[in-house]
Design an enzyme around this catalytic site. Structure first.
Site, PDB file in Angstrom:
ATOM      1  N   ASP A 175    -114.406  12.624  25.160  1.00  0.00           N
ATOM      2  CA  ASP A 175    -113.702  12.808  22.913  1.00  0.00           C
ATOM      3  C   ASP A 175    -114.522  14.054  22.955  1.00  0.00           C
ATOM      4  O   ASP A 175    -115.609  14.101  22.833  1.00  0.00           O
ATOM      5  CB  ASP A 175    -113.972  12.322  22.228  1.00  0.00           C
ATOM      6  CG  ASP A 175    -113.270  12.179  20.748  1.00  0.00           C
ATOM      7  OD1 ASP A 175    -113.599  13.819  20.642  1.00  0.00           O
ATOM      8  OD2 ASP A 175    -113.187  11.614  20.286  1.00  0.00           O
ATOM      9  N   TYR A 199    -105.231  25.412  12.006  1.00  0.00           N
ATOM     10  CA  TYR A 199    -105.421  25.378  13.157  1.00  0.00           C
ATOM     11  C   TYR A 199    -105.921  26.845  13.827  1.00  0.00           C
ATOM     12  O   TYR A 199    -106.116  27.234  14.529  1.00  0.00           O
ATOM     13  CB  TYR A 199    -104.270  26.122  14.121  1.00  0.00           C
ATOM     14  CG  TYR A 199    -103.801  25.892  15.507  1.00  0.00           C
ATOM     15  CD1 TYR A 199    -104.441  24.988  16.347  1.00  0.00           C
ATOM     16  CD2 TYR A 199    -102.629  26.937  15.896  1.00  0.00           C
ATOM     17  CE1 TYR A 199    -103.775  24.987  17.763  1.00  0.00           C
ATOM     18  CE2 TYR A 199    -103.084  27.427  17.305  1.00  0.00           C
ATOM     19  CZ  TYR A 199    -103.494  25.762  18.216  1.00  0.00           C
ATOM     20  OH  TYR A 199    -102.999  25.732  19.531  1.00  0.00           O
TER      21      TYR A 199
HETATM   22  N1  LIG Z   1     -99.181  25.288  24.168  1.00  0.00           N
HETATM   23  C1  LIG Z   1     -99.222  26.788  23.519  1.00  0.00           C
HETATM   24  O1  LIG Z   1     -98.198  26.912  23.056  1.00  0.00           O
HETATM   25  C2  LIG Z   1    -100.220  26.634  23.096  1.00  0.00           C
HETATM   26  C3  LIG Z   1    -100.640  27.966  23.320  1.00  0.00           C
HETATM   27  C4  LIG Z   1    -101.768  29.001  22.635  1.00  0.00           C
HETATM   28  C5  LIG Z   1    -102.813  27.824  22.700  1.00  0.00           C
HETATM   29  N2  LIG Z   1    -102.742  26.683  23.060  1.00  0.00           N
HETATM   30  C6  LIG Z   1    -103.803  26.158  23.387  1.00  0.00           C
HETATM   31  O2  LIG Z   1    -104.003  25.363  24.399  1.00  0.00           O
HETATM   32  C7  LIG Z   1    -104.434  24.152  24.448  1.00  0.00           C
HETATM   33  C8  LIG Z   1    -104.316  24.320  25.427  1.00  0.00           C
HETATM   34  O3  LIG Z   1    -102.689  23.337  24.566  1.00  0.00           O
HETATM   35  P1  LIG Z   1    -101.281  22.477  25.661  1.00  0.00           P
HETATM   36  O4  LIG Z   1    -100.143  23.336  24.817  1.00  0.00           O
HETATM   37  O5  LIG Z   1    -102.107  22.150  26.810  1.00  0.00           O
HETATM   38  O6  LIG Z   1    -101.599  20.928  24.631  1.00  0.00           O
HETATM   39  P2  LIG Z   1    -101.317  20.086  24.952  1.00  0.00           P
HETATM   40  O7  LIG Z   1    -101.318  18.946  23.656  1.00  0.00           O
HETATM   41  O8  LIG Z   1    -100.017  19.806  26.694  1.00  0.00           O
HETATM   42  O9  LIG Z   1    -103.189  19.205  25.874  1.00  0.00           O
HETATM   43  C9  LIG Z   1    -104.321  19.234  24.902  1.00  0.00           C
HETATM   44  C10 LIG Z   1    -104.493  18.098  25.178  1.00  0.00           C
HETATM   45  O10 LIG Z   1    -106.082  18.701  24.899  1.00  0.00           O
HETATM   46  C11 LIG Z   1    -105.701  16.552  24.265  1.00  0.00           C
HETATM   47  N3  LIG Z   1    -106.321  16.219  23.333  1.00  0.00           N
HETATM   48  C12 LIG Z   1    -106.938  16.290  22.331  1.00  0.00           C
HETATM   49  N4  LIG Z   1    -107.309  15.908  21.244  1.00  0.00           N
HETATM   50  C13 LIG Z   1    -108.940  15.674  22.385  1.00  0.00           C
HETATM   51  C14 LIG Z   1    -110.134  15.541  22.139  1.00  0.00           C
HETATM   52  N5  LIG Z   1    -110.946  14.983  20.934  1.00  0.00           N
HETATM   53  N6  LIG Z   1    -110.954  15.135  23.260  1.00  0.00           N
HETATM   54  C15 LIG Z   1    -110.646  15.422  24.437  1.00  0.00           C
HETATM   55  N7  LIG Z   1    -109.356  16.327  24.705  1.00  0.00           N
HETATM   56  C16 LIG Z   1    -108.472  16.284  23.678  1.00  0.00           C
HETATM   57  C17 LIG Z   1    -105.051  15.925  24.240  1.00  0.00           C
HETATM   58  O11 LIG Z   1    -105.019  14.853  24.847  1.00  0.00           O
HETATM   59  C18 LIG Z   1    -104.116  16.865  25.366  1.00  0.00           C
HETATM   60  O12 LIG Z   1    -104.197  15.731  27.178  1.00  0.00           O
HETATM   61  C19 LIG Z   1    -105.101  24.297  22.843  1.00  0.00           C
HETATM   62  O13 LIG Z   1    -106.738  24.204  23.179  1.00  0.00           O
HETATM   63  C20 LIG Z   1    -103.711  24.994  22.338  1.00  0.00           C
HETATM   64  O14 LIG Z   1    -105.363  25.075  20.717  1.00  0.00           O
HETATM   65  C21 LIG Z   1    -101.794  26.047  23.280  1.00  0.00           C
END
Ligand SMILES: NC(=O)c1ccc[n+]([C@@H]2O[C@H](COP(=O)([O-])OP(=O)(O)OC[C@H]3O[C@@H](n4cnc5c(N)ncnc54)[C@H](O)[C@@H]3O)[C@@H](O)[C@H]2O)c1
Length: 253
Positions: free
Chosen positions: A61, A154
């Site tokens: 975490d 966010y």
């Molecule tokens: N997908 C998008 O469009 C997008 C756009 C801009 C930024 N992001 C950023 O990119 C990153 C990855 O996003 P994604 O789209 O792969 O999302 P995702 O939901 O597929 O992956 C995020 C992961 O973070 C994990 N997670 C959540 N809380 C946690 C914690 N307390 N400790 C450890 N792990 C934890 C989740 O279990 C998940 O596996 C994030 O930081 C997100 O904000 C994503």
């Protein structure tokens, strides 16, 4: 494999799915040894299985400092050093506008997106410096560059990650640590996070997400994974404190 990350040891948080998983896969393909961490054990183990013997998974975490220390200690024991940290774990929650965001939502988003990234940077700088230098890569967002009506906490968290990153970069460069720190600002990428978001909003609103990108499509996990590989590699040794926008032109207009 062309070996762009040969001899690099990396930690990728949030590696159970989406951008973190794909980044870990591409990093291993380029020769890195990768520890993938996440709170989702089942999917984290799934990523590790895809990485083969060059990767392993740890439940973690990112808002828990003791858990961070355990992860870094384990990587140092197992691989002998740390060169790269990718802070990819992140959450976006419902009820996140100024009208309905309560302390619970605010704190839950800040704990993971901002505090988790801060802890990772703070605890990784010294081991990366001892390894001779390397790269910290923080996942921000286009929503760290502009506001969103229903993404208050966010946006606040991702905007803070942008300047946290620059502050780490300037400090580390000034102190001659050879530790670089950059943020990546994805547009909307087709991962679980956006699929959940799209479920929360209507189909029309989900389709409208695509229209935000002048290039005519939403992003793919590889669009970010390729940037992660570049920032992790020695091809980017003059790049620090930068905000790498990967958004199909979303913020350009
Ligand atoms: N997908 C998008 O469009 C997008 C756009 C801009 C930024 N992001 C950023 O990119 C990153 C990855 O996003 P994604 O789209 O792969 O999302 P995702 O939901 O597929 O992956 C995020 C992961 O973070 C994990 N997670 C959540 N809380 C946690 C914690 N307390 N400790 C450890 N792990 C934890 C989740 O279990 C998940 O596996 C994030 O930081 C997100 O904000 C994503």
């Amino acid at each position: 494999m062309s070996g762009r990350l040969k001899n690099k040891v990396a930690i990728v948080t949030g590696g159970a799915s989406g951008l973190g998983r794909q980044s870990a896969i591409r990093m291993v393909e380029e020769g890195a040894l990768v520890c993938v961490t996440d709170i989702n054990k089942e999917h984290g183990e799934g990523t590790a299985a895809m990485l083969g013997e060059r990767g392993f998974f740890m439940a973690h975490d990112v808002s828990d400092e003791a858990a961070w220390k355990h992860v870094i200690d384990t990587v140092l024991r197992r691989f002998g050093k740390l060169n790269v940290l990718v802070n990819c774990a992140g959450v976006g929650l419902e009820n996140d506008s100024i009208a309905d965001c309560d302390d619970q939502v605010w704190n839950a988003v800040m704990d993971v997106n901002l505090h988790g990234t801060f802890l990772g940077c703070r605890l990784a700088v010294e081991p990366i410096r001892r390894a001779g230098g390397g790269s910290i890569i923080n996942l921000s967002s286009v929503l760290g560059l502009r506001g969103g009506s229903d993404t208050l906490a966010y946006c606040a968290s991702k905007g803070a990650v942008r300047l946290l990153t620059k502050s780490v970069a300037v400090h580390c460069a000034t102190k001659k640590t050879n530790v670089r720190c950059n943020s990546i600002h994805p547009g909307y990428m087709l991962t679980n996070m956006v699929r959940d978001y799209a479920e929360y909003f209507s189909q029309d609103e989900a389709l409208a997400l695509t229209a935000l990108h002048p290039i005519g499509r939403m992003g793919d996990s590889d669009d970010i994974a390729h940037m992660v590989v570049y920032l992790a590699s020695d091809e980017s040794t003059f790049v620090t404190g930068a905000e790498m926008v990967v958004d199909g032109g979303y913020t350009a207009g």
